[in-house]
Design a protein around this motif. Structure first.
Motif, short mmCIF file in Angstrom:
data_model
loop_
_atom_site.label_atom_id
_atom_site.label_comp_id
_atom_site.label_asym_id
_atom_site.label_seq_id
_atom_site.Cartn_x
_atom_site.Cartn_y
_atom_site.Cartn_z
N LYS A 64 0.83 -1.21 0.00
CA LYS A 64 0.00 0.00 0.00
C LYS A 64 0.86 1.26 0.00
CE LYS A 64 -3.79 2.35 2.35
NZ LYS A 64 -4.73 2.33 3.47
N GLU A 68 0.95 4.12 -2.94
CA GLU A 68 0.68 5.52 -2.60
C GLU A 68 1.80 6.42 -3.10
OE1 GLU A 68 0.16 5.14 1.63
OE2 GLU A 68 -2.01 4.83 1.43
N THR A 71 1.62 6.72 -6.87
CA THR A 71 0.52 7.63 -7.18
C THR A 71 0.94 9.08 -6.98
OG1 THR A 71 -1.12 5.96 -6.59
CG2 THR A 71 -1.85 8.26 -6.56
N LYS A 72 1.64 9.34 -5.90
CA LYS A 72 2.07 10.70 -5.59
C LYS A 72 3.11 11.21 -6.59
CE LYS A 72 2.84 13.04 -1.25
NZ LYS A 72 3.25 12.90 0.14
#
Length: 149
Positions: A64, A68, A71-72
């Motif tokens: 996860k 994340e 994605t950032k």
């Protein structure tokens, strides 16, 4: 780009967390290091991610935060929508081996779980079995994802 390594410059980011390779043409920058180490300058700047089984090598508890961070770091749809090419191992006996690894056996549904890439990316296409050395009973599978708006 050519095979000449003098076409690339190299520098180390703070705390030796990442090596940055820049091509003299300005068309490519490669980052080598721990993706979980936060680098502010990367936020929203990456067009494409090439992951050759990094995700498949991560313990489940680290997946996860990895997704994340990807994605950032990747560009949003309004900026051209980033893509992720990911290669992962897929065992012939996937259901019984998906929790045994690394490398862990992963399929499209595993990649696209809502806590993983499914939160911010859409599944574009399965690219099938890729070439390369794999142990008996395993395949190396390619997948293409695109960041959603």
């Amino acid at each position: 780009f050519g095979p000449d390594e003098t076409d690339w410059t190299q520098h180390i980011l703070d705390n030796n967390s990442m090596v940055v390779w820049k091509h003299i043409s300005g068309r490519a920058t490669l980052y080598q290091g721990d993706v979980l180490y936060e680098v502010k300058e990367l936020e929203g700047s990456i067009d494409a991610v090439y992951d050759k089984d990094s995700f498949g090598a991560l313990e489940i508890s680290t997946r996860k935060p990895y997704c994340e961070r990807i994605t950032k770091y990747t560009k949003n749809a309004s900026e051209g929508s980033a893509v992720v090419y990911i290669e992962v191992a897929l065992d012939d006996d996937h259901l019984n081996k998906k929790l045994k690894g690394p490398p862990f056996s992963l399929n499209e549904q595993d990649l696209m779980e809502s806590d993983y890439f499914g939160r911010a990316f859409e599944y574009v296409e399965g690219l099938g079995q890729r070439k390369g050395n794999t142990p008996p009973g395993k395949k190396r599978m390619g997948h293409l994802l695109r960041k959603r708006s």
